[in-house]
Design an enzyme around this catalytic site. Sequence first.
Site, PDB file in Angstrom:
ATOM      1  N   LYS A  37      11.565  24.314 111.634  1.00  0.00           N
ATOM      2  CA  LYS A  37      10.896  23.257 110.871  1.00  0.00           C
ATOM      3  C   LYS A  37      11.408  23.301 109.439  1.00  0.00           C
ATOM      4  O   LYS A  37      11.290  24.324 108.765  1.00  0.00           O
ATOM      5  CB  LYS A  37       9.379  23.464 110.910  1.00  0.00           C
ATOM      6  N   ASP A 120      -7.117  20.965 111.609  1.00  0.00           N
ATOM      7  CA  ASP A 120      -6.375  19.777 112.039  1.00  0.00           C
ATOM      8  C   ASP A 120      -6.178  19.775 113.553  1.00  0.00           C
ATOM      9  O   ASP A 120      -5.086  19.514 114.050  1.00  0.00           O
ATOM     10  CB  ASP A 120      -5.028  19.708 111.319  1.00  0.00           C
TER      11      ASP A 120
END
Length: 261
Positions: A37, A120
């Site tokens: 990432k 989240d």
Amino acid sequence: MDALGDYVIDAEVGRGGSAVVYRAHHASDSTGPVALKVLDAHHRDDVHVTRLRREFDFAKAAEHPHVVTVYDCGPGWLSMQLITGGTATNLPSRELRLSALAQIADALDHVHALGIVHCDVKPTNILVSEPFSPAGAILVDFGIARSLAHEGTHQMTHVEASLPYAAPEVLHGHPPSAASDEYALACTTVELLLGAPPFHTHTAMALVDAHLNSPVPKYSHRVEWVPRAFDSILAKAMAKSPDLRYQSCAEFISLVTRAIG
């Protein structure tokens, strides 16, 4: 981009609001592919670099079979477990989705016991292995996770949670808790089993108002296979007051599975 740190880039596999995810491998060994990432050029500021480091630290601390495994972290990038099956919405049956939800509930209870709140929980942050059985479902993206020990009493100045899954207390600006993750898991459960989250409106303001003031939807009278017990189980998991919800995510999903499984 062909290389980053000790990693060689193989291909781009995903792109989000602030980062690109690549399939990569370590240059010096044959341990297999990883997901890399990398913050894009517009998000390599101190705020996003710090957030990525926090994501790495929280995931590293929360080691669990159904939490994404992270390997290494550098300035603006991290390497982690490569998960190839997409999100839990790709699972083809209700039974597999219930299995995935049970695995994620166990992972959440684990991170809560460590004093971490994910903040989240939503279908796009539940990835699945392909085939499903070896590793099952994996909870990813601890980018806005919080430590109860360090931040649990701090008033929140803005809401970072995804609105379709945001608990009322979070929308009021109160610190998130394990119960906030449970609320988000309940919204996620509805979406995975019934096709859409509990509240869907035309504006963000209306969505916030629904979480704060609207009763939890009932599904048994409009979906043939949903029993009345599901409505009462969901109502408790999505209670406006966090104190009224279940004591654990696993308890909630266990009751859902028993009711409709």
